[in-house]
Enzyme design. Sequence first.
Site, short mmCIF file in Angstrom:
data_model
loop_
_atom_site.label_atom_id
_atom_site.label_comp_id
_atom_site.label_asym_id
_atom_site.label_seq_id
_atom_site.Cartn_x
_atom_site.Cartn_y
_atom_site.Cartn_z
N ASP A 1 -8.70 33.22 -5.23
CA ASP A 1 -7.73 32.36 -4.54
C ASP A 1 -6.31 32.71 -5.00
OD1 ASP A 1 -6.82 30.44 -2.79
OD2 ASP A 1 -7.29 28.73 -4.07
N LEU B 1 -1.99 22.28 -8.03
CA LEU B 1 -2.36 23.69 -8.13
C LEU B 1 -2.18 24.37 -6.78
CD1 LEU B 1 -5.53 23.46 -10.39
CD2 LEU B 1 -3.41 24.66 -10.96
#
Length: 378
Positions: free
Chosen positions: A267, A300
């Site tokens: 990611d 995040l």
Amino acid sequence: MKVIVNGKIIQKDCILENKVLVFDKKIIDICDKAPKNCEVIDAKEMYVSPGLIDIHIHGSKGSDTMDGSLEAINIISNSMIENGVTSYLPTTMAMDKECVHKAFEIIKKAMSNHSQGATVLGVHMEGPFINEYYKGAQNSEFIIKPSFEFIKDYTDIIKIISYAPEVDKGFEFTKDIKKNTDIILSICHTNSTYENAKAAIELGASNITHLFNAMSPLNHRDPGVVGAALMTDVYCEMIADKIHTNKDIFQFVLNNKGKEKIILVTDSMRAGCMEDGEYELGGQVVYVKENSARLKNGTLAGSVLTLNKAVYNFFESTNLKIHEAIALASINPAKSINIENKKGSLDIGKDADISLFDKKMNCYLTIVEGKEVFNKII
């Protein structure tokens, strides 16, 4: 033909020593002695591994999939080979339709004209079909209801769509995708109930995007998406940076899912393989510090993880052997997107996607379809 000697050859169920790996564009043989007149590569006792496969990465080395340029894709591709990644899915974000479709067009070009770095396998479309409640670092301005019309011209290149099933009224989108395409549906950025998530899985959703992150949590009264993920046969992505999930959770998931259903992903956003500082993701400012990428509010925003590091983190934190940990980033992702007949292991006849790693999973050599693209052992 080429051969790799003096290496520990990673197989799905064991590690072979005192063997020779023979390859050209494909894996030709694993034998006791090198054939004559071959180019010899000395592995120097390192692991000879199948190339890693990252099915969820937004960017690296200052570039992002949503930049919408072939140059950006090439930069990402060339960055990944330094970490032993030989193929991947450039991953989009929730942005306006024109930007998303432009990214699709660029990825299509990269797929048809692969000339450098890691191989582009297709698109992972993360958003815009998500739930604003668990949007994470996705921009709420661009979140929309699931629409087959949105993706119908790109079903040939989209491998995964990450979506929130509860915003799919009557599961019409889910049904259309499973009836008309081979696209993998992955549950993400979702406030779905346990029952709703299970219903989507029964209709064909087969993956969970970044397990635990941006989804309804495990609760003893409502098991949520996490409960559905752990109690069904879906593949579960994990971002093993020890930030998105505590390292002690790795063994818990392994105990519940088994090693065949966990997929390590990065990611990673554009700050991957870059210094700390201020970056951008989906039109939002991201602050990178001490291996963590966050929005101003602390959310995040992807990661700066590399896939070889993810493998090592998981290996170090669980009871897996190294070849089993490598499988979480090679054969498992290959199986999850139905390319295991070509990639993901060093089986005879498969693409010669090969990486050499030391004991801490630092990469020293990367070979993509038989071509040496990164070499740190010379």
